[in-house]
Scaffold this motif. Structure first.
Motif, PDB file in Angstrom:
ATOM      1  N   GLY A  87     -33.840  35.067 -28.839  1.00 53.24           N
ATOM      2  CA  GLY A  87     -33.237  35.095 -27.503  1.00 53.24           C
ATOM      3  C   GLY A  87     -32.104  36.097 -27.411  1.00 53.24           C
ATOM      4  O   GLY A  87     -31.962  36.807 -26.410  1.00 53.24           O
ATOM      5  N   ILE A  88     -31.274  36.168 -28.447  1.00 53.61           N
ATOM      6  CA  ILE A  88     -30.150  37.121 -28.454  1.00 53.61           C
ATOM      7  C   ILE A  88     -30.675  38.547 -28.429  1.00 53.61           C
ATOM      8  O   ILE A  88     -30.168  39.404 -27.692  1.00 53.61           O
ATOM      9  CB  ILE A  88     -29.263  36.888 -29.695  1.00 53.61           C
ATOM     10  CG1 ILE A  88     -28.551  35.538 -29.594  1.00 53.61           C
ATOM     11  CG2 ILE A  88     -28.238  38.009 -29.836  1.00 53.61           C
ATOM     12  CD1 ILE A  88     -27.853  35.113 -30.873  1.00 53.61           C
ATOM     13  N   ARG A  89     -31.702  38.818 -29.238  1.00 53.70           N
ATOM     14  CA  ARG A  89     -32.272  40.162 -29.270  1.00 53.70           C
ATOM     15  C   ARG A  89     -32.835  40.542 -27.894  1.00 53.70           C
ATOM     16  O   ARG A  89     -32.611  41.647 -27.411  1.00 53.70           O
ATOM     17  CB  ARG A  89     -33.374  40.238 -30.331  1.00 53.70           C
ATOM     18  CG  ARG A  89     -33.953  41.648 -30.507  1.00 53.70           C
ATOM     19  CD  ARG A  89     -35.136  41.659 -31.439  1.00 53.70           C
ATOM     20  NE  ARG A  89     -34.780  41.184 -32.775  1.00 53.70           N
ATOM     21  CZ  ARG A  89     -35.239  40.055 -33.311  1.00 53.70           C
ATOM     22  NH1 ARG A  89     -36.059  39.277 -32.613  1.00 53.70           N
ATOM     23  NH2 ARG A  89     -34.884  39.701 -34.532  1.00 53.70           N
ATOM     24  N   ARG A  90     -33.535  39.617 -27.282  1.00 48.74           N
ATOM     25  CA  ARG A  90     -34.128  39.879 -25.968  1.00 48.74           C
ATOM     26  C   ARG A  90     -33.040  40.068 -24.910  1.00 48.74           C
ATOM     27  O   ARG A  90     -33.123  40.933 -24.041  1.00 48.74           O
ATOM     28  CB  ARG A  90     -35.052  38.730 -25.594  1.00 48.74           C
ATOM     29  CG  ARG A  90     -35.958  39.012 -24.407  1.00 48.74           C
ATOM     30  CD  ARG A  90     -36.820  37.804 -24.072  1.00 48.74           C
ATOM     31  NE  ARG A  90     -37.645  37.408 -25.206  1.00 48.74           N
ATOM     32  CZ  ARG A  90     -37.731  36.169 -25.679  1.00 48.74           C
ATOM     33  NH1 ARG A  90     -37.021  35.204 -25.131  1.00 48.74           N
ATOM     34  NH2 ARG A  90     -38.513  35.894 -26.695  1.00 48.74           N
ATOM     35  N   TYR A  91     -32.000  39.244 -24.979  1.00 48.50           N
ATOM     36  CA  TYR A  91     -30.890  39.304 -24.015  1.00 48.50           C
ATOM     37  C   TYR A  91     -30.167  40.642 -24.108  1.00 48.50           C
ATOM     38  O   TYR A  91     -29.973  41.343 -23.100  1.00 48.50           O
ATOM     39  CB  TYR A  91     -29.928  38.154 -24.284  1.00 48.50           C
ATOM     40  CG  TYR A  91     -28.672  38.162 -23.440  1.00 48.50           C
ATOM     41  CD1 TYR A  91     -28.708  37.790 -22.108  1.00 48.50           C
ATOM     42  CD2 TYR A  91     -27.448  38.540 -23.987  1.00 48.50           C
ATOM     43  CE1 TYR A  91     -27.553  37.779 -21.335  1.00 48.50           C
ATOM     44  CE2 TYR A  91     -26.295  38.537 -23.228  1.00 48.50           C
ATOM     45  CZ  TYR A  91     -26.354  38.157 -21.897  1.00 48.50           C
ATOM     46  OH  TYR A  91     -25.208  38.167 -21.138  1.00 48.50           O
ATOM     47  N   LEU A  92     -29.771  41.035 -25.317  1.00 45.43           N
ATOM     48  CA  LEU A  92     -29.038  42.291 -25.477  1.00 45.43           C
ATOM     49  C   LEU A  92     -29.919  43.498 -25.164  1.00 45.43           C
ATOM     50  O   LEU A  92     -29.445  44.506 -24.639  1.00 45.43           O
ATOM     51  CB  LEU A  92     -28.491  42.405 -26.902  1.00 45.43           C
ATOM     52  CG  LEU A  92     -27.376  41.427 -27.293  1.00 45.43           C
ATOM     53  CD1 LEU A  92     -26.966  41.661 -28.742  1.00 45.43           C
ATOM     54  CD2 LEU A  92     -26.168  41.580 -26.370  1.00 45.43           C
ATOM     55  N   GLY A  93     -31.203  43.418 -25.471  1.00 46.80           N
ATOM     56  CA  GLY A  93     -32.099  44.549 -25.255  1.00 46.80           C
ATOM     57  C   GLY A  93     -32.551  44.716 -23.829  1.00 46.80           C
ATOM     58  O   GLY A  93     -33.211  45.706 -23.494  1.00 46.80           O
ATOM     59  N   SER A  94     -32.194  43.770 -22.953  1.00 44.00           N
ATOM     60  CA  SER A  94     -32.660  43.817 -21.561  1.00 44.00           C
ATOM     61  C   SER A  94     -31.832  44.738 -20.681  1.00 44.00           C
ATOM     62  O   SER A  94     -32.180  44.987 -19.536  1.00 44.00           O
ATOM     63  CB  SER A  94     -32.620  42.408 -20.962  1.00 44.00           C
ATOM     64  OG  SER A  94     -31.270  41.972 -20.825  1.00 44.00           O
ATOM     65  N   GLY A  95     -30.699  45.226 -21.227  1.00 39.03           N
ATOM     66  CA  GLY A  95     -29.821  46.048 -20.401  1.00 39.03           C
ATOM     67  C   GLY A  95     -28.749  45.245 -19.684  1.00 39.03           C
ATOM     68  O   GLY A  95     -28.051  45.757 -18.816  1.00 39.03           O
ATOM     69  N   MET A  96     -28.587  43.966 -20.034  1.00 37.53           N
ATOM     70  CA  MET A  96     -27.575  43.130 -19.387  1.00 37.53           C
ATOM     71  C   MET A  96     -26.159  43.589 -19.735  1.00 37.53           C
ATOM     72  O   MET A  96     -25.251  43.447 -18.935  1.00 37.53           O
ATOM     73  CB  MET A  96     -27.758  41.667 -19.806  1.00 37.53           C
ATOM     74  CG  MET A  96     -28.979  40.999 -19.197  1.00 37.53           C
ATOM     75  SD  MET A  96     -28.901  40.979 -17.396  1.00 37.53           S
ATOM     76  CE  MET A  96     -27.383  40.080 -17.144  1.00 37.53           C
ATOM     77  N   ILE A  97     -25.980  44.108 -20.960  1.00 39.83           N
ATOM     78  CA  ILE A  97     -24.657  44.564 -21.384  1.00 39.83           C
ATOM     79  C   ILE A  97     -24.660  46.087 -21.397  1.00 39.83           C
ATOM     80  O   ILE A  97     -25.414  46.715 -22.139  1.00 39.83           O
ATOM     81  CB  ILE A  97     -24.294  44.026 -22.782  1.00 39.83           C
ATOM     82  CG1 ILE A  97     -24.416  42.496 -22.808  1.00 39.83           C
ATOM     83  CG2 ILE A  97     -22.893  44.464 -23.175  1.00 39.83           C
ATOM     84  CD1 ILE A  97     -23.514  41.781 -21.824  1.00 39.83           C
ATOM     85  N   LYS A  98     -23.805  46.673 -20.573  1.00 45.08           N
ATOM     86  CA  LYS A  98     -23.748  48.121 -20.473  1.00 45.08           C
ATOM     87  C   LYS A  98     -23.440  48.730 -21.834  1.00 45.08           C
ATOM     88  O   LYS A  98     -22.496  48.330 -22.512  1.00 45.08           O
ATOM     89  CB  LYS A  98     -22.670  48.517 -19.456  1.00 45.08           C
ATOM     90  CG  LYS A  98     -22.675  49.974 -19.077  1.00 45.08           C
ATOM     91  CD  LYS A  98     -21.705  50.217 -17.935  1.00 45.08           C
ATOM     92  CE  LYS A  98     -21.752  51.657 -17.458  1.00 45.08           C
ATOM     93  NZ  LYS A  98     -20.846  51.887 -16.315  1.00 45.08           N
ATOM     94  N   GLY A  99     -24.268  49.685 -22.237  1.00 48.19           N
ATOM     95  CA  GLY A  99     -24.063  50.361 -23.508  1.00 48.19           C
ATOM     96  C   GLY A  99     -25.012  49.916 -24.599  1.00 48.19           C
ATOM     97  O   GLY A  99     -25.075  50.542 -25.662  1.00 48.19           O
ATOM     98  N   ILE A 100     -25.757  48.805 -24.360  1.00 53.39           N
ATOM     99  CA  ILE A 100     -26.698  48.310 -25.362  1.00 53.39           C
ATOM    100  C   ILE A 100     -28.114  48.354 -24.797  1.00 53.39           C
ATOM    101  O   ILE A 100     -28.394  47.725 -23.769  1.00 53.39           O
ATOM    102  CB  ILE A 100     -26.371  46.862 -25.796  1.00 53.39           C
ATOM    103  CG1 ILE A 100     -24.948  46.773 -26.345  1.00 53.39           C
ATOM    104  CG2 ILE A 100     -27.371  46.388 -26.846  1.00 53.39           C
ATOM    105  CD1 ILE A 100     -24.550  45.380 -26.786  1.00 53.39           C
ATOM    106  N   GLY A 101     -28.978  49.097 -25.476  1.00 53.22           N
ATOM    107  CA  GLY A 101     -30.379  49.144 -25.111  1.00 53.22           C
ATOM    108  C   GLY A 101     -31.229  48.439 -26.150  1.00 53.22           C
ATOM    109  O   GLY A 101     -30.708  47.867 -27.121  1.00 53.22           O
ATOM    110  N   PRO A 102     -32.546  48.451 -26.007  1.00 53.93           N
ATOM    111  CA  PRO A 102     -33.432  47.729 -26.940  1.00 53.93           C
ATOM    112  C   PRO A 102     -33.255  48.134 -28.396  1.00 53.93           C
ATOM    113  O   PRO A 102     -33.217  47.283 -29.289  1.00 53.93           O
ATOM    114  CB  PRO A 102     -34.832  48.077 -26.421  1.00 53.93           C
ATOM    115  CG  PRO A 102     -34.633  48.432 -24.984  1.00 53.93           C
ATOM    116  CD  PRO A 102     -33.296  49.074 -24.908  1.00 53.93           C
ATOM    117  N   ARG A 103     -33.157  49.441 -28.669  1.00 55.94           N
ATOM    118  CA  ARG A 103     -33.058  49.888 -30.061  1.00 55.94           C
ATOM    119  C   ARG A 103     -31.744  49.474 -30.710  1.00 55.94           C
ATOM    120  O   ARG A 103     -31.705  49.010 -31.855  1.00 55.94           O
ATOM    121  CB  ARG A 103     -33.241  51.399 -30.126  1.00 55.94           C
ATOM    122  CG  ARG A 103     -34.641  51.866 -29.739  1.00 55.94           C
ATOM    123  CD  ARG A 103     -34.755  53.378 -29.827  1.00 55.94           C
ATOM    124  NE  ARG A 103     -36.095  53.832 -29.426  1.00 55.94           N
ATOM    125  CZ  ARG A 103     -36.453  55.101 -29.358  1.00 55.94           C
ATOM    126  NH1 ARG A 103     -35.579  56.063 -29.676  1.00 55.94           N
ATOM    127  NH2 ARG A 103     -37.681  55.419 -28.981  1.00 55.94           N
TER     128      ARG A 103
END
Length: 761
Positions: A87-103
């Motif tokens: 869930g954390i990986r999916r959440y952060l990789g979704s673009g919800m937090i500016k500056g963090i993408g999937p990779r």
């Protein structure tokens, strides 16, 4: 009620007006009712605006829809944080937090596992332990995470009041750490400070906080709201009695509570009151002098209530126009052009007598108006005037209210032209560079598309003209009035303060153009004539006196049928037959926003066909719309910081999920928007006729049906037709067209500029 926890996979449907949402939720549970093989369940209910990737804790009940099957009906929605590594990986990789993408999300979660969110919140410096992440990126993530926390706190408070996540972001950007305190203590302040937060949203929050319905601040906010709403309809003021009744109805309070609120607002300087000759609001003839129609005696007055900027704007325009017209020195009118000898004014012999009069009038009078329909030679007249000014070595400037209109003026005149804002050197921090203290150094200013000139812009423009300068207002007064408040061109004509030249002789090879011919027929109250068009294997019957050409009618009785035709014409038939690019050359204009043949529905249809979803295209759902790379979009308000203005049309050229930005190309100039700013943009495959003012398109396609009867007016149809250069296609029926052609009445705006200029007593 049951509890359901998971992350949003996609938003299937969202209605921004009702907040009704259908989404697919990915959960970690197995064997849930109605779950797909991928573990997705359907969730429905009235929810705040959400985004894919957000993690939700929902309370509600399972229900079985007769058509759509098992669904989870939400009663309570809480936005939360995931607890599992997946869930954390999916959440952060979704673009919800500016500056963090999937990779980057993969690398961070691989490094910290289930502790990732705790690391970001409490020990962000440890992010350096993850591979390929530098100090700038860590700082960006830390700032974004803190902002996200603040927004979530605001959202927790605002949940259930119809406030979207993006509006919560705006509230945080406006008030920072004080956001929650301000929202709780003075919710009506948001309506004044933040674009997109209206009175009704603020009022819902205030009522939830227990504020009495008759609280003074609520009544004052309601009065301001009514005045703002009236200004969006073009009114500069509202008669006091009408304002009192409207506010009392909106607020559901006694009439006697509203007048003291108006008085308090006057004392605070937010409103101005003046007794004016006051007609009942009525329909008036579209062609000036419309303002002379009066039902009451000339000495009939009642208090008129202005928002303060509009009061001083109207007074300022009247005073400055009078100063230009009447300023004298030693008994002689001040004129920077009075030294041009009459014999020096040699004009092209091909100019019509009307055009020659227009040039000479503009040189002889400090303020003058040039009006006329399409093909009557307004631009030719302006070019002739420019030749005289250049021969006499006089300084001049060409300007228009919008970028599209300025570009057209420059191309037609063969000389530089700019928007009024750019001419006056506007900047968000310093305001207008040119004003009464630093006037424009011109002998003549020519303003094209002057029918689009609203009151406040006119006031800023006139501040920058010193006595002795000449002003020529060029425009088609039979078009719709300005989108902004006021009716400046019509009021000036009605006041008789300045000479008016109306061109009537049709040029531009109009005999070969049904567009030009029909524009004038419509303006004269006559039905347009149509060329013949092939429909499948049959033919649409042309009028007996029509010629092959550029003006067609495709029959449709229902809105659904019209919408089908519009889609086929734009996406297939017109490009195939005439070679026009459907996204660049063809513009759909609609009289109304709602309904199957309205602006909103047509935009959805055309986007699906002209710019469909694709794994190769980035897209983002924001403010009830889906934006994707390649979309045709329009700016809906003036944004001085970005130097982009209401009505400008561009194309989405970039959508960065990681940085949470969207980039739009406006005629070669790229403008970038944060997620929270995208409510300034709307899809523009179809736009309203009002928003098309000042623009010109190779092709216009317009549905016109009897269902549109509330908007069917002659000046609306005339404005739409005159936006086209090469081809007009109407979709509808002749009954609706006849209604529009015969209806030469337009809603009269509450303005007093003509009275201040001496046009009525």
């Amino acid at each position: 009620m049951e509890i359901l926890v998971g992350s949003i996979e996609r938003i299937t449907y969202y209605n921004p007006e009702t907040n009704y949402c259908v989404l697919r939720l990915r959960t970690d549970k197995i064997n849930l009712p109605g779950a797909s093989r991928e573990g997705l369940v359907t969730v429905v209910g009235n929810l705040p605006e959400l985004s894919p990737g957000e993690y939700l804790r929902l309370r509600g009940r399972w229900d079985t829809h007769p058509k759509h099957g098992v669904q989870f009906q939400v009663e309570v929605c809480e936005q939360s944080l995931p607890a599992t590594v997946t869930g954390i990986r999916r959440y952060l990789g979704s673009g919800m937090i500016k500056g963090i993408g999937p990779r980057l999300a993969e690398r961070i979660v691989a490094c910290f596992g289930a502790q990732t969110l705790d690391i970001i919140e409490n020990h962000p410096q440890r992010l350096r332990e993850a591979p390929d992440i530098g100090p700038k990126r860590i700082q960006q993530i830390t700032i974004a995470w803190d902002a996200q926390k603040q927004v979530k706190e605001i959202m927790l408070f605002l949940h259930g009041h119809g406030v979207s996540t993006n509006l919560a972001v705006k509230i945080y950007k406006q008030y920072g750490d004080k956001s929650l305190t301000i929202v709780q203590s003075d919710p009506y302040r948001m309506a004044a400070d933040i674009f997109g937060v209206g009175f009704k949203t603020a009022d819902r929050i205030a009522q939830a906080l227990g504020l009495p319905t008759d609280h003074p601040s609520r009544i004052e906010a309601g009065v301001i709201h009514i005045l703002n709403e009236m200004s969006t309809e073009g009114h500069i003021y509202v008669p006091q009695q009408e304002l009192v009744e409207a506010a009392a109805k909106l607020l559901e309070v006694a009439l006697e509570l509203v007048t003291p609120a108006i008085e308090r607002l006057q004392q605070a300087g937010r409103l101005q009151c003046e007794a004016l000759p006051q007609p009942a609001l009525q329909e008036a003839a579209a062609t000036p002098p419309a303002k002379t129609v009066r039902e009451q005696p000339a000495d009939y007055t009642q208090p008129a209530i202005y928002l303060t900027p509009y009061y001083y704007g109207e007074v300022g325009v009247a005073e400055r126009l009078a100063q230009l017209v009447y300023t004298v020195r030693n008994g002689t009118t001040l004129s920077r052009l009075s030294d041009i000898p009459p014999l020096f004014i040699t004009l092209d012999e091909t100019l019509s007598p009307e055009q020659q009069v227009a040039v000479k009038t503009s040189l002889a009078h400090p303020v003058s108006v040039l009006t006329g329909g399409p093909g009557t030679g307004k631009t030719t007249t302006v070019r002739a005037l420019i030749q005289v000014l250049e021969s006499a070595k006089k300084r001049y400037a060409l300007a228009s209210p919008t970028g599209r209109a300025a570009k057209r003026l420059s191309e037609a005149a063969g000389r530089p032209a700019s928007t009024i804002h750019r001419l006056l050197g506007y900047s968000p921090k310093e305001g207008f560079k040119h004003n009464q203290d630093n006037p424009l150094q011109v002998d003549m200013l020519v303003v094209d598309e002057a029918s689009m000139l609203d009151l406040l812009l006119a006031n800023h423009l006139l501040k920058a003209l010193e006595p002795g300068s000449h002003l020529l207002l060029v425009g088609d007064v039979d078009q719709l009035p300005s989108v902004g408040p006021g009716d400046v061109l019509r009021d000036i004509i009605a006041s008789n303060i300045a000479p008016v030249t109306r061109l009537s002789v049709i040029f531009r090879q109009a005999a070969d153009s049904l567009i030009i011919t029909n524009a004038h027929r419509i303006n004269q109250g006559k039905m347009p004539v149509f060329a013949q068009a092939t429909v499948g294997c049959s033919r649409v019957a042309a009028d007996r006196d029509s010629t092959p050409g550029d003006f067609f009618l495709f029959p449709a009785e229902s809105a659904e049928q019209a919408a089908d035709w519009v889609q086929r014409l734009v996406c297939e038939r017109i490009p195939r037959k005439f070679g026009f690019n459907p996204r660049i050359d063809i513009q759909v204009l609609a009289p109304m926003y709602r309904g199957p043949a309205g602006v909103h529905a047509l935009n959805q249809r055309l986007q699906e066909v002209l710019n469909p979803a694709s794994p190769k295209k980035a897209e983002k759902a924001l403010f009830g719309q889906v934006f994707r790379t390649g979309d045709k979009v329009m700016q809906t308000r003036n944004d001085y910081e970005k130097d982009v203005y209401n009505g400008e049309i561009g194309s989405v050229v970039g959508l960065d999920i990681v940085e949470q930005t969207l980039s739009v190309d406006f005629d070669g100039r790229q403008v970038t928007y944060d997620w929270s700013e995208i409510d300034q943009l709307v899809q523009a495959y179809a736009i309203s006729v009002h928003k098309s003012q000042g623009g010109e398109f190779p092709v216009i396609v317009m549905p016109i049906l009897t269902q549109h009867y509330m908007m069917l007016q002659r000046n609306l149809l005339y404005t739409a037709v005159t936006r086209a250069r090469k081809l007009v296609v109407l979709v509808g029926n002749k009954r609706a067209i006849a209604i529009a052609v015969k209806n030469n009445k337009v809603a009269q705006r509450y303005t007093a500029l003509d009275w201040r200029l001496g046009g009525r007593t």
